[in-house]
Design a protein around this motif. Sequence first.
Motif, PDB file in Angstrom:
ATOM      1  N   ALA A 336       0.844  -1.201   0.000  1.00  0.00           N
ATOM      2  CA  ALA A 336       0.000   0.000   0.000  1.00  0.00           C
ATOM      3  C   ALA A 336       0.874   1.243   0.000  1.00  0.00           C
ATOM      4  O   ALA A 336       1.834   1.335   0.763  1.00  0.00           O
ATOM      5  CB  ALA A 336      -0.899  -0.002   1.238  1.00  0.00           C
ATOM      6  N   TYR A 337       0.541   2.200  -0.855  1.00  0.00           N
ATOM      7  CA  TYR A 337       1.320   3.449  -0.863  1.00  0.00           C
ATOM      8  C   TYR A 337       0.750   4.399   0.183  1.00  0.00           C
ATOM      9  O   TYR A 337       1.439   4.802   1.097  1.00  0.00           O
ATOM     10  CB  TYR A 337       1.319   4.064  -2.260  1.00  0.00           C
ATOM     11  CG  TYR A 337       2.558   4.898  -2.476  1.00  0.00           C
ATOM     12  CD1 TYR A 337       3.806   4.289  -2.567  1.00  0.00           C
ATOM     13  CD2 TYR A 337       2.500   6.282  -2.542  1.00  0.00           C
ATOM     14  CE1 TYR A 337       4.956   5.025  -2.714  1.00  0.00           C
ATOM     15  CE2 TYR A 337       3.643   7.038  -2.710  1.00  0.00           C
ATOM     16  CZ  TYR A 337       4.871   6.408  -2.795  1.00  0.00           C
ATOM     17  OH  TYR A 337       6.011   7.150  -2.942  1.00  0.00           O
ATOM     18  N   ALA A 338      -0.531   4.753   0.048  1.00  0.00           N
ATOM     19  CA  ALA A 338      -1.217   5.541   1.082  1.00  0.00           C
ATOM     20  C   ALA A 338      -0.325   6.667   1.600  1.00  0.00           C
ATOM     21  O   ALA A 338      -0.069   6.785   2.804  1.00  0.00           O
ATOM     22  CB  ALA A 338      -1.671   4.626   2.223  1.00  0.00           C
ATOM     23  N   GLU A 339       0.128   7.507   0.692  1.00  0.00           N
ATOM     24  CA  GLU A 339       1.095   8.557   1.009  1.00  0.00           C
ATOM     25  C   GLU A 339       0.552   9.515   2.074  1.00  0.00           C
ATOM     26  O   GLU A 339      -0.628   9.852   2.092  1.00  0.00           O
ATOM     27  CB  GLU A 339       1.430   9.323  -0.268  1.00  0.00           C
ATOM     28  CG  GLU A 339       2.504  10.377  -0.116  1.00  0.00           C
ATOM     29  CD  GLU A 339       2.782  11.120  -1.412  1.00  0.00           C
ATOM     30  OE1 GLU A 339       3.289  12.248  -1.337  1.00  0.00           O
ATOM     31  OE2 GLU A 339       2.465  10.578  -2.489  1.00  0.00           O
ATOM     32  N   THR A 340       1.432   9.967   2.960  1.00  0.00           N
ATOM     33  CA  THR A 340       1.037  10.913   3.995  1.00  0.00           C
ATOM     34  C   THR A 340       0.423  12.173   3.391  1.00  0.00           C
ATOM     35  O   THR A 340      -0.588  12.683   3.884  1.00  0.00           O
ATOM     36  CB  THR A 340       2.244  11.270   4.883  1.00  0.00           C
ATOM     37  OG1 THR A 340       2.717  10.085   5.542  1.00  0.00           O
ATOM     38  CG2 THR A 340       1.874  12.308   5.924  1.00  0.00           C
ATOM     39  N   CYS A 341       1.015  12.694   2.318  1.00  0.00           N
ATOM     40  CA  CYS A 341       0.455  13.877   1.653  1.00  0.00           C
ATOM     41  C   CYS A 341      -0.967  13.603   1.167  1.00  0.00           C
ATOM     42  O   CYS A 341      -1.830  14.496   1.194  1.00  0.00           O
ATOM     43  CB  CYS A 341       1.316  14.293   0.467  1.00  0.00           C
ATOM     44  SG  CYS A 341       2.782  15.242   0.900  1.00  0.00           S
TER      45      CYS A 341
END
Length: 804
Positions: A336-341
């Motif tokens: 999962a990437y689910a980037e903080t940004c």
Amino acid sequence: MRSFLGKMAIAGAGVLLSQAAVQAQLQQDYPIKPVAFTQVRVNDHFWAPKIRTNAGVTIPYTLEQCRKTGRIDNFLRAAGKLSGDKLTEYTFDDTDLYKVIEGASYGLQMQPNPGLEKYLDTLISIIGDAQEKDGYLYTFRTVKAAKPHEWMGSKRWEKEEDLSHELYNAGHLFEAAVAHYQATGKKTLLNIAIKNADLLVRVFGWGKEEKFPGHQIVETGLTRLYRVTGNKSYLDLAKFFLDVRGPGTPYSQEYSQSHKKVTEQHEAVGHAVRATYMYTGMADVAALTGDQQYLKAIDDIWDDVVDRKLYITGGIGATGAGEAFGAAYELPNMSAYAETCAAIANVYWNSRMFLLHGDAKYIDVLERTLYNGLLSGVSLSGDRFFYPNPLASMGQHLRSAWFGCACCISNMTRFLPSMPGYVYAQKDNDLYVNLFVGDSASIQLKAGKVNIVQQTEYPWNGKDEITINTAKPTAFNLKVRIPGWAENRPVPGNLYFEDDSTAVNIPILLNGKPVSYTMEKGYAVIHRTWKKGDKVVVDFPMEVKKVLAAAPVKDDLDRFALERGPMMYCLEGPDNKDATVQNIVVRKQADVNAIFQPALLNGVMTLQMIGSAASRQLHSDSLISSTQTVTAIPYYAWANRGPSEMTVWIPFESSAARPKPAPTIASKSKVSASVKNQRMYMALNDQYEPKDSKDNSALYLHWWPAKGSTEWVRYDFDSTYTVSSSKVYWYDDGPFGGCRIPAAWKLYYKQGADWIPVKNTTPYPVEKDKYNVITFEPVTTTALKLEVQLPAENASGVHEWIVE
């Protein structure tokens, strides 16, 4: 707060507008207004310490990193105050300084800090010196480096639709400028921003430069400038940047949401941060212009996300390939990437959707994201960070002190101080309580001024005491959000549901007695004439829920996730036997006990249950199973004790678990390689069975971006062994990735100080999607080396290397 609108406001081109003129420009806006975070004093035991850590640790740390990594030097060189033309790595690095200034300014609004304010004055002076006379501000071009960055093009805006990020930089400048002015009353950064915005107005538009931003955010920056200046040309330009988007240029693509006109987009696609910034900008422009086509598009896109593309943690962006949304129901956990940004942008977007529609379902998503997939992006210490936020790990994920691309760090820095601004909202004489946070707030309704106080230990406890204080009896509607999770709906839509849901009743007391209320769009509405000291008590059930995913989410099959209140939980190695969690199975019917542990992870509610763990045996397909106590911690708090195994989705069927590997020659070996990355070494002997060569759901070792070279990996055994067979599973992420199966490979064994080729009795195969097996004459040795010849135009990689 020293309000900009309380003074004479600056418009473009040096024109001054009166307060009345500015307000006249802003008659049309969101029907519901957020209560500014400057009016909300958070004093609880959960958010207040985190906001203090951001102010005391994260902001100073990030400012220092901006200095150490050369981000401030970029501006000094552009201003001619520092010799040389060495710049940082990315053309958007200027925004890290803007974002930290924005976060620091928010902090100044909450707590004066003369030293920090003076330092910001120095930074702003440096930024102003780097600005060109006509307002252009982009250090990478102004420096005129001998070897210009390949992303920026030979002239202004030439590659804006691709990678130059000139308008992205401008958007963050505008956001920071407004924040700084509202905090300090100083116009220094605001004047810089207005000069730059006026340049954009002159350059871009129909019949002028008809280009869209490659990375969205200038749209929200322009609407923010419009709100404080009343200069309608900024709003018009924001709308232009949205309307000009679409097919017709070489850079039109799903990645940047430019494959269709924005009003024709009804699914979330492409880069998740760009997308949600754009949806936020569309909401802003829709609110300010009344454009119903924008509303129809973002309503449909929101439905697509919550029904098909949202992680249970509130994270968005399934894949690292383009940092993008995946297909419907594509929600892998380990990769999962689910980037903080993207989590931060998801909060911005859902906040705007609520302000448009007044429906609690948007705050449900906002709260889920806030407490889980966003908060996980920063360590408890405030100086270590996640870029992606996976939902499972085999130990390969480690919080970092800094990233070359530091967008998530600076974004977190600017977000946390503004968190109190999401607690309340108002519309005429409606007062919305959206988040349950210990605080005191002063709010001006049409009927009069209201002071509201929340006392709660949320999210660990569901009881919230809301005290209303008014100078005189005042009639208004108090609207208290009843979270979806409290009514057995983890998220809006049907993507996730709770096992064994039962009907619930949320008791609400007024001055100690049950009060009747009506439900409107997810809010308990209490209408009365309020007087000083009126107390509303709401007590949300805090039972532990086992959440299941819809059948199309294949990655969560035969697994559940643990939810308590707004919190999602995970199993992490340090809390469980043998520091192993991928092998744990817990029955759906298992009882779960909540235990608060004040000394653990700055104080967290843990969950404990009985489960079983499976281990493999050598030379046998049967498994060893043992019963053990299983402990879960809040997801946001994981990876604060070093790298370890972790999982959010817990198997309730043994077939979904991954048994603990048996001790083998390979698993007991020390790994080394020509690529220096200890975390990748774990891939070679973790006994993970890949689905195919491009499976990136777990660890793999790779040599990207090398190509055409000879590389190696090596096992140093824990003892002397006689071996005669080996097999390798290659990593190949073609056709889009940079790794392919190798051109050739060869095995060597150690004899004394020398490496001798094995005498193979079968050929060296080079094939995808299977183990490549070689047998050789038996050798007695303490080490083996695998030599890999990379293909001429690509790198290669290894999923697993087995020795027998």
